[in-house]
Enzyme design. Structure first.
Site, short mmCIF file in Angstrom:
data_model
loop_
_atom_site.label_atom_id
_atom_site.label_comp_id
_atom_site.label_asym_id
_atom_site.label_seq_id
_atom_site.Cartn_x
_atom_site.Cartn_y
_atom_site.Cartn_z
N CYS A 41 -34.61 41.02 -26.16
CA CYS A 41 -35.59 39.94 -26.34
C CYS A 41 -35.05 38.73 -27.09
O CYS A 41 -35.04 37.62 -26.55
CB CYS A 41 -36.82 40.48 -27.07
SG CYS A 41 -37.71 41.68 -26.06
N LYS B 103 -36.37 55.63 -10.57
CA LYS B 103 -37.13 55.66 -11.82
C LYS B 103 -38.49 56.35 -11.60
O LYS B 103 -38.90 57.21 -12.38
CB LYS B 103 -37.35 54.21 -12.27
CG LYS B 103 -37.62 54.03 -13.73
CD LYS B 103 -37.74 52.54 -14.09
CE LYS B 103 -36.53 52.02 -14.81
NZ LYS B 103 -36.69 50.65 -15.35
N LYS C 253 -32.41 36.21 -25.34
CA LYS C 253 -32.90 35.46 -24.17
C LYS C 253 -34.12 34.61 -24.51
O LYS C 253 -34.29 33.52 -23.98
CB LYS C 253 -33.20 36.41 -23.00
CG LYS C 253 -34.50 37.18 -23.14
CD LYS C 253 -34.83 37.94 -21.86
CE LYS C 253 -36.08 38.79 -22.01
NZ LYS C 253 -37.32 38.06 -22.28
N GLU D 117 -46.55 40.88 -25.26
CA GLU D 117 -46.37 42.16 -25.94
C GLU D 117 -45.43 41.98 -27.13
O GLU D 117 -44.39 41.36 -27.01
CB GLU D 117 -45.82 43.19 -24.94
CG GLU D 117 -45.67 44.57 -25.51
CD GLU D 117 -46.95 45.03 -26.24
OE1 GLU D 117 -48.01 45.06 -25.62
OE2 GLU D 117 -46.85 45.32 -27.45
N GLY E 214 -26.35 41.49 -41.26
CA GLY E 214 -25.65 42.38 -40.33
C GLY E 214 -24.78 41.60 -39.36
O GLY E 214 -24.43 40.43 -39.63
N GLU F 12 -38.82 48.20 -29.62
CA GLU F 12 -38.21 49.44 -29.15
C GLU F 12 -37.90 50.30 -30.37
O GLU F 12 -37.54 49.79 -31.43
CB GLU F 12 -36.92 49.14 -28.37
CG GLU F 12 -37.23 48.54 -27.02
CD GLU F 12 -35.98 48.09 -26.28
OE1 GLU F 12 -34.87 48.55 -26.60
OE2 GLU F 12 -36.13 47.25 -25.36
P1 NAD Z 1 -37.17 46.45 -18.13
O1 NAD Z 1 -36.01 45.83 -17.44
O2 NAD Z 1 -36.97 47.67 -18.97
O3 NAD Z 1 -38.31 46.82 -17.07
C1 NAD Z 1 -38.73 45.97 -16.05
C2 NAD Z 1 -39.04 46.84 -14.83
O4 NAD Z 1 -39.71 46.06 -13.84
C3 NAD Z 1 -37.81 47.42 -14.16
O5 NAD Z 1 -37.93 48.83 -14.11
C4 NAD Z 1 -37.86 46.82 -12.74
O6 NAD Z 1 -37.38 47.71 -11.75
C5 NAD Z 1 -39.32 46.55 -12.57
N1 NAD Z 1 -39.69 45.52 -11.56
C6 NAD Z 1 -39.16 44.29 -11.38
N2 NAD Z 1 -39.79 43.67 -10.36
C7 NAD Z 1 -40.73 44.50 -9.90
C8 NAD Z 1 -41.71 44.42 -8.87
N3 NAD Z 1 -41.86 43.34 -8.11
N4 NAD Z 1 -42.50 45.49 -8.65
C9 NAD Z 1 -42.38 46.60 -9.41
N5 NAD Z 1 -41.48 46.73 -10.40
C10 NAD Z 1 -40.67 45.70 -10.65
O7 NAD Z 1 -37.81 45.28 -19.01
P2 NAD Z 1 -38.63 45.42 -20.38
O8 NAD Z 1 -37.70 45.56 -21.52
O9 NAD Z 1 -39.72 46.39 -20.20
O10 NAD Z 1 -39.26 43.95 -20.48
C11 NAD Z 1 -40.29 43.51 -19.63
C12 NAD Z 1 -40.85 42.21 -20.17
O11 NAD Z 1 -41.45 42.45 -21.45
C13 NAD Z 1 -39.82 41.13 -20.41
O12 NAD Z 1 -40.39 39.87 -20.15
C14 NAD Z 1 -39.51 41.24 -21.89
O13 NAD Z 1 -39.06 40.03 -22.44
C15 NAD Z 1 -40.86 41.60 -22.44
N6 NAD Z 1 -40.83 42.33 -23.71
C16 NAD Z 1 -39.91 43.33 -23.91
C17 NAD Z 1 -39.90 44.04 -25.11
C18 NAD Z 1 -38.88 45.12 -25.36
O14 NAD Z 1 -38.75 45.56 -26.51
N7 NAD Z 1 -38.14 45.58 -24.35
C19 NAD Z 1 -40.84 43.74 -26.11
C20 NAD Z 1 -41.79 42.76 -25.86
C21 NAD Z 1 -41.78 42.06 -24.67
#
Ligand code: NAD
Length: 434
Positions: free
Chosen positions: A263, A35, A266, A151, A256, A155
């Site tokens: 999100c 990545k 979980k 946050e 739907g 998406e």
């Molecule tokens: P994601 O899986 O897309 O990204 C997480 C990243 O963290 C991965 O690339 C992984 O390789 C990296 N990672 C894990 N451990 C690591 C470490 N020790 N050092 C460096 N990198 C590490 O997840 P996401 O969708 O971005 O979600 C992240 C958090 O934000 C979650 O808790 C999620 O619930 C929350 N969140 C997500 C969204 C969304 O729309 N996706 C919105 C609000 C909040």
């Protein structure tokens, strides 16, 4: 001010790019070397509208960089965000905090001067205190504060959501940390976005309460849609009729196939578990989880019913696989329940999604992936729309009809009008409309 963003996924990468757009120096870290390599080459590993340009612009300006070395990024950073995944823990549905705690340990080892460590990941109440404890153990004597800054971006519109949020929540008991966060979010103060300062626990719970409420709203209208079908009412009009009431609001009232995504599933489950652990169950959310899980399963039966009660030996064309449009995210998408159920009932599936197919390929074995909507329709007995991508809103209906063996059209997102579809000669079914 320097920021280290630990985790460069949907949240970390968007937040990092947006903070750098605000003029802050940001280093995005990920342990996934592939990545980081792609990001260094200017390639964006996810699909998010506008992100590629934003990353390119700020990387070129020298404000945004990428590394696999957490310690390098954390050394000299004023603020370190933890934006790693918090998936459901296998077996019990609690949030799995392995990545968060591992990141906290590594941060503790690397941080130097006073550091504000911020959980941006969605984490259960009490996690911030545990992060504090880990940092104290790993880094005795070092100066730091822990902040919760959940946050709320979505998406598909993540950049705009980050730049112009409805609110920012900052949970902390330290004045010094709150001041650093206020400085970081200064551009949003300037455009008068509400910034809420709360305790750590309140911030953590606010995020879960928000997601649970939205999930409940979706599930509510889905059940109303089912009732509409029984009594001959139109869920679209009911949603409008209640949504125009300012106390209710029109958003998230689209019936739907059930909510999915990275999100809501979980986070609702994790909130249920936390509430049960504290002896204060939230039964509305428990019901929401149960109803939504069942709903996703029922959708295949609807399609089978529309095909005359059996899909044995039939071919079903599926448009849309991601959990919603404008993302490539397949996590917990309804399609992951629906397609295997159709296959199990003897159908072959031909599918098309504008952005999700790379991700879907390994998750949906046996499905034929097509290059566009019309190719998916070739030789199909019926069509179903699962995700409402714009590209599916104005299909050439004559062409669709000529490609289908039977004019069966199952619209799980209500993007077509029943009367017009009947007139066009389709056996059309949708959700909650006569
Ligand atoms: P994601 O899986 O897309 O990204 C997480 C990243 O963290 C991965 O690339 C992984 O390789 C990296 N990672 C894990 N451990 C690591 C470490 N020790 N050092 C460096 N990198 C590490 O997840 P996401 O969708 O971005 O979600 C992240 C958090 O934000 C979650 O808790 C999620 O619930 C929350 N969140 C997500 C969204 C969304 O729309 N996706 C919105 C609000 C909040």
């Amino acid at each position: 001010m320097r920021v280290a963003m630990i985790g460069s996924g949907y949240v970390g990468l968007v937040s990092g790019a947006c903070f750098s757009e605000f003029g802050t120096e940001v280093v995005c870290v990920d342990k996934d070397a592939g990545k980081i390599e792609r990001l260094k080459q200017g390639e964006i590993p996810i699909f998010e509208p506008g992100l590629e340009d934003l990353v390119a612009k700020n990387a070129e300006a020298g404000r945004l960089s990428f590394t696999t070395s957490l310690s390098e990024a954390v050394k000299g950073a004023d603020v370190v965000f933890i934006a790693v995944g918090t998936p459901s823990r296998r077996g019990d549905g609690h949030a799995d905090l392995t990545f968060v705690f591992q990141a906290a340990r590594e941060i503790g080892e690397a941080m130097e001067g006073y550091t504000v460590v911020v959980t941006k990941s969605t984490v259960p109440v009490g996690t911030g205190r545990q992060v504090e404890k880990i940092l104290k153990e790993v880094a005795p004597g070092k100066k730091f504060d822990v902040v919760s800054n959940p946050e709320f971006l979505r998406e598909g519109s993540a950049i705009d959501d980050f730049m112009r949020p409805d609110r920012v929540v900052i949970g902390s008991s330290s004045k010094r940390a709150a001041d650093v966060m206020a400085q970081l979010y200064r551009p949003l103060y300037l455009i008068e976005k509400p910034i809420l300062h709360t305790s750590l626990e309140t911030a953590e719970l606010t995020k879960y309460a928000a997601n649970a409420f939205l999930s409940m709203k979706i599930t509510f209208i889905n059940e109303v849609a089912d009732l509409c079908e029984q009594v001959g009412a139109n869920v679209h009009d009911v949603a409008k009729g209640i949504g125009l009431d300012g106390r209710i609001g029109r958003k998230f009232l689209h019936a739907g196939p059930g909510y999915g995504g990275s999100c809501f599933p979980k986070d609702t489950l994790a909130l249920v578990k936390t509430a049960q652990d504290y002896g204060s169950p939230i039964r509305l959310v428990e019901a929401t989880v149960e109803v939504n899980d069942e709903r996703k399963k029922q959708m295949a039966a609807r399609i089978i019913e529309a095909c005359g009660g059996s899909v044995e030996g039939k071919t079903i064309a599926v448009l849309g696989l991601t959990f919603k449009p404008n993302t490539d995210d397949m996590r917990e998408a309804p399609s992951l329940e629906i397609l295997p159920a159709l296959q199990k009932a003897g159908a072959s599936v031909r599918a098309y999604d504008p952005e999700g197919m790379d991700e879907a390929e390994s998750l949906l074995p046996g499905v034929t992936f097509c290059k566009d909507a019309y190719e998916a329709l070739e030789g199909a007995d019926a069509l179903t729309i699962i995700t409402e991508w714009n590209a599916f809103r104005n299909l050439d209906l004559k062409r669709v009809k000529s490609l289908l063996k039977e004019p069966v059209f199952v619209d799980l997102r209500n993007i077509y009008e029943p009367a017009a579809m009947r007139e066009a000669g389709f056996r059309y079914s949708s959700i909650g409309r006569p």
